[in-house]
Motif scaffolding. Structure first.
Motif, mmCIF file in Angstrom:
data_model
loop_
_atom_site.group_PDB
_atom_site.id
_atom_site.type_symbol
_atom_site.label_atom_id
_atom_site.label_comp_id
_atom_site.label_asym_id
_atom_site.label_seq_id
_atom_site.Cartn_x
_atom_site.Cartn_y
_atom_site.Cartn_z
ATOM 1 N N SER A 127 -48.662 0.046 60.365
ATOM 2 C CA SER A 127 -48.646 0.535 61.643
ATOM 3 C C SER A 127 -48.993 -0.715 62.651
ATOM 4 N N ASP A 128 -49.230 -2.014 61.882
ATOM 5 C CA ASP A 128 -49.397 -3.128 62.775
ATOM 6 C C ASP A 128 -49.048 -4.528 62.000
ATOM 7 N N VAL A 129 -48.677 -5.360 62.693
ATOM 8 C CA VAL A 129 -48.867 -6.866 62.315
ATOM 9 C C VAL A 129 -49.701 -7.936 62.652
ATOM 10 N N SER A 130 -49.553 -8.874 61.848
ATOM 11 C CA SER A 130 -50.469 -10.026 62.195
ATOM 12 C C SER A 130 -49.620 -11.167 63.016
ATOM 13 N N VAL A 131 -49.992 -11.531 64.033
ATOM 14 C CA VAL A 131 -48.911 -12.338 64.832
ATOM 15 C C VAL A 131 -49.962 -13.920 65.097
ATOM 16 N N ASN A 132 -49.204 -14.877 65.157
ATOM 17 C CA ASN A 132 -49.849 -16.078 65.473
ATOM 18 C C ASN A 132 -49.811 -16.718 66.824
ATOM 19 N N THR A 133 -51.192 -16.633 67.245
ATOM 20 C CA THR A 133 -51.047 -16.693 68.753
ATOM 21 C C THR A 133 -50.751 -17.884 69.466
ATOM 22 N N LYS A 134 -50.356 -19.107 68.514
ATOM 23 C CA LYS A 134 -49.575 -20.278 68.783
ATOM 24 C C LYS A 134 -48.349 -20.040 69.577
ATOM 25 N N LEU A 135 -47.625 -19.000 69.295
ATOM 26 C CA LEU A 135 -46.435 -18.464 69.708
ATOM 27 C C LEU A 135 -46.310 -18.359 71.334
ATOM 28 N N ALA A 136 -47.774 -18.012 71.793
ATOM 29 C CA ALA A 136 -47.845 -17.837 73.375
ATOM 30 C C ALA A 136 -47.543 -19.290 74.125
ATOM 31 N N ASN A 137 -47.811 -20.350 73.261
ATOM 32 C CA ASN A 137 -47.580 -21.748 74.032
ATOM 33 C C ASN A 137 -46.236 -22.082 73.785
ATOM 34 N N LYS A 138 -45.511 -21.345 73.339
ATOM 35 C CA LYS A 138 -43.863 -21.564 73.513
ATOM 36 C C LYS A 138 -43.082 -20.854 74.724
ATOM 37 N N PRO A 139 -41.940 -21.413 75.343
ATOM 38 C CA PRO A 139 -41.409 -20.648 76.328
ATOM 39 C C PRO A 139 -40.699 -19.513 75.960
ATOM 40 N N SER A 140 -40.970 -18.251 76.535
ATOM 41 C CA SER A 140 -40.110 -17.398 76.019
ATOM 42 C C SER A 140 -40.499 -16.692 74.621
ATOM 43 N N GLY A 141 -41.633 -16.887 74.192
ATOM 44 C CA GLY A 141 -42.096 -16.555 72.715
ATOM 45 C C GLY A 141 -41.825 -14.897 72.624
ATOM 46 N N CYS A 142 -41.528 -14.452 71.391
ATOM 47 C CA CYS A 142 -41.434 -12.869 71.428
ATOM 48 C C CYS A 142 -41.484 -12.851 69.773
ATOM 49 N N ILE A 143 -41.531 -11.413 69.445
ATOM 50 C CA ILE A 143 -41.801 -11.021 68.150
ATOM 51 C C ILE A 143 -40.716 -10.029 67.954
ATOM 52 N N VAL A 144 -39.905 -10.091 67.186
ATOM 53 C CA VAL A 144 -38.978 -9.074 66.488
ATOM 54 C C VAL A 144 -39.235 -8.386 65.154
ATOM 55 N N TRP A 145 -39.591 -7.139 65.103
ATOM 56 C CA TRP A 145 -39.916 -6.467 64.001
ATOM 57 C C TRP A 145 -38.852 -5.646 63.634
ATOM 58 N N LEU A 146 -38.242 -5.985 62.463
ATOM 59 C CA LEU A 146 -36.935 -5.319 61.781
ATOM 60 C C LEU A 146 -37.380 -4.359 60.989
ATOM 61 N N ILE A 147 -36.670 -3.136 60.948
ATOM 62 C CA ILE A 147 -37.024 -2.099 59.581
ATOM 63 C C ILE A 147 -35.717 -2.078 58.948
ATOM 64 N N PHE A 148 -35.844 -2.638 57.495
ATOM 65 C CA PHE A 148 -34.669 -2.599 56.742
ATOM 66 C C PHE A 148 -34.598 -1.348 55.771
ATOM 67 N N ASP A 149 -33.600 -1.098 55.571
ATOM 68 C CA ASP A 149 -32.888 0.234 54.846
ATOM 69 C C ASP A 149 -32.552 -0.322 53.569
ATOM 70 N N PRO A 150 -33.016 -0.172 52.302
ATOM 71 C CA PRO A 150 -32.315 -0.754 50.953
ATOM 72 C C PRO A 150 -31.081 0.064 50.945
ATOM 73 N N ALA A 151 -31.053 1.067 51.362
ATOM 74 C CA ALA A 151 -29.995 1.981 50.782
ATOM 75 C C ALA A 151 -28.661 1.776 51.302
ATOM 76 N N THR A 152 -28.735 1.282 52.751
ATOM 77 C CA THR A 152 -27.418 0.676 53.410
ATOM 78 C C THR A 152 -27.412 -0.808 53.582
ATOM 79 N N ARG A 153 -28.466 -1.410 53.212
ATOM 80 C CA ARG A 153 -28.603 -2.842 53.164
ATOM 81 C C ARG A 153 -28.263 -3.361 54.620
ATOM 82 N N SER A 154 -29.051 -2.594 55.547
ATOM 83 C CA SER A 154 -29.056 -2.981 56.940
ATOM 84 C C SER A 154 -30.182 -2.524 57.664
ATOM 85 N N PHE A 155 -30.419 -3.029 59.019
ATOM 86 C CA PHE A 155 -31.492 -2.833 59.506
ATOM 87 C C PHE A 155 -31.351 -1.315 60.303
#
Length: 352
Positions: A127-155
């Motif tokens: 229900s949560d993730v740990s993020v590195n605060t140094k990402l805020a020092n980069k231009p347009s930093g962002c986090i992409v959280w992908l949900i992988f389905d092993p049955a279909t081998r896709s997100f």
């Protein structure tokens, strides 16, 4: 990239009797040193001084790294195909070490995104993730959280935490993350440069195209390619000329197009709500009313092809739910359809 795993299974680290003792002197049956448990942090292994368990740990760690890279390549291939469909030139750079909060850097027509990737399996309890605060020092930093389905081998799901291109990462909060493993005293130490970010703070996106919209917005040099990559026809086309339009021929739209003669159907070809996210921070009804005010004040609808098509889509939705305060087929809607046709033809000539 961090591979989040809800449970590490099928690994039993066995107690080993000291030299000169039988194993059954330790217990009636071999017991795992670490009981099965649900992970709440990044995947880690509990190791003991045994050659067999060290080998198993090394093998799993290697496999984990391989999976991380595989997911990264899968993500980049899907996003790359989307950008190619939009006519966007892009480049990808990789972080050699995970010290500054990002895994990949993508430069798309001059828009640079530093991206931190997270992956969980579908159905996981994370229900949560740990993020590195140094990402805020980069231009347009962002986090992409992908949900992988092993049955279909896709997100099967994409979650997003970030701002518009050119804006820094939003505030990640004050909750400091802790190490997943405890020290000798049983205490899990703090990670001062990491914050715990709740899943509720992420936006759930529809598909990889929606993610590309959030990452890079509308590319100014390829509006026609961008528009055509967004068009869809989920049901049989209402007019024969629409297939020619989907194939890229803007002149296929009839000169006498009107609200009742193809115009409303034309508006429904565009995913207007997602387009509105890119061109305005307003709510749909507020945006539409502002557009109507522009028409009433000047006798013409304001905006470029993308704005006009988004407006036409919103008019079709207002008509569908009965929110149109004027009857259909009236001159202002007919004019909107004709203005859109002219704007699309001009756009095609400009990009030719």
């Amino acid at each position: 990239m961090r591979l989040l795993v809800d449970q590490v299974s099928n690994i039993r680290l066995m107690a080993v009797a000291p030299r000169g003792h039988r194993r059954d002197e330790l217990s009636h049956e071999a017991r795992p040193l670490v009981p099965p448990q649900r992970e709440t942090g990044m995947m880690h292994l509990h190791l003991v001084d045994d050659a067999r368990t060290h080998a198993a740990a090394r093998q799993l760690t290697h496999y984990s790294s391989l999976r991380e890279k595989t997911f990264e390549h899968l993500f980049l291939s899907q996003l790359g195909l989307e950008l190619l469909a939009r006519g966007v030139d892009f480049d990808v750079l990789h972080a050699e070490v995970d010290r500054h909060g990002y895994d990949v850097v993508i430069d798309a027509d001059g828009i640079v995104r530093h991206i931190q990737l997270k992956v969980t399996n579908v159905g996981g309890a994370r229900s949560d993730v740990s993020v590195n605060t140094k990402l805020a020092n980069k231009p347009s930093g962002c986090i992409v959280w992908l949900i992988f389905d092993p049955a279909t081998r896709s997100f099967s799901g994409i979650r997003w935490f970030g701002n518009r291109p050119g804006q820094p990462l939003p505030d990640t909060g004050l909750k400091i993350a802790r190490h997943s493993r405890a020290n000798a005293d049983g205490v899990k130490g703090e990670r001062p440069d990491h914050r715990v970010l709740a899943g509720s703070r992420f936006d759930r996106l529809e598909d990889i195209g929606h993610l590309a919209d959030r990452l890079f917005g509308i590319m100014p040099d390829s509006q026609q390619a961008f528009l055509w990559s967004r068009l869809h026809a989920d049901q049989p086309l209402a007019f024969s000329w629409m297939q020619e339009l989907l194939d890229g021929d803007t002149r296929a739209i009839p000169e006498d197009v009107s609200w009742d003669n193809g115009g409303a159907a034309l508006g429904r070809l565009l995913p207007g709500y997602r387009m509105l996210e890119l061109i305005s921070d307003e709510q749909p009804d507020t945006f539409l009313e502002r557009q109507r005010e522009g028409w009433r004040a000047a006798g013409a609808w304001p905006g470029d092809a993308i704005t006009l098509w988004t407006t036409l889509f919103l008019e079709t939705r207002a008509d569908h739910v009965g929110a149109n305060d004027t009857p259909t087929g009236v001159p202002h809607l007919d004019q909107l359809c004709r203005q859109l046709r002219s704007a699309l033809i001009e756009l095609a000539n400009t990009d030719a």
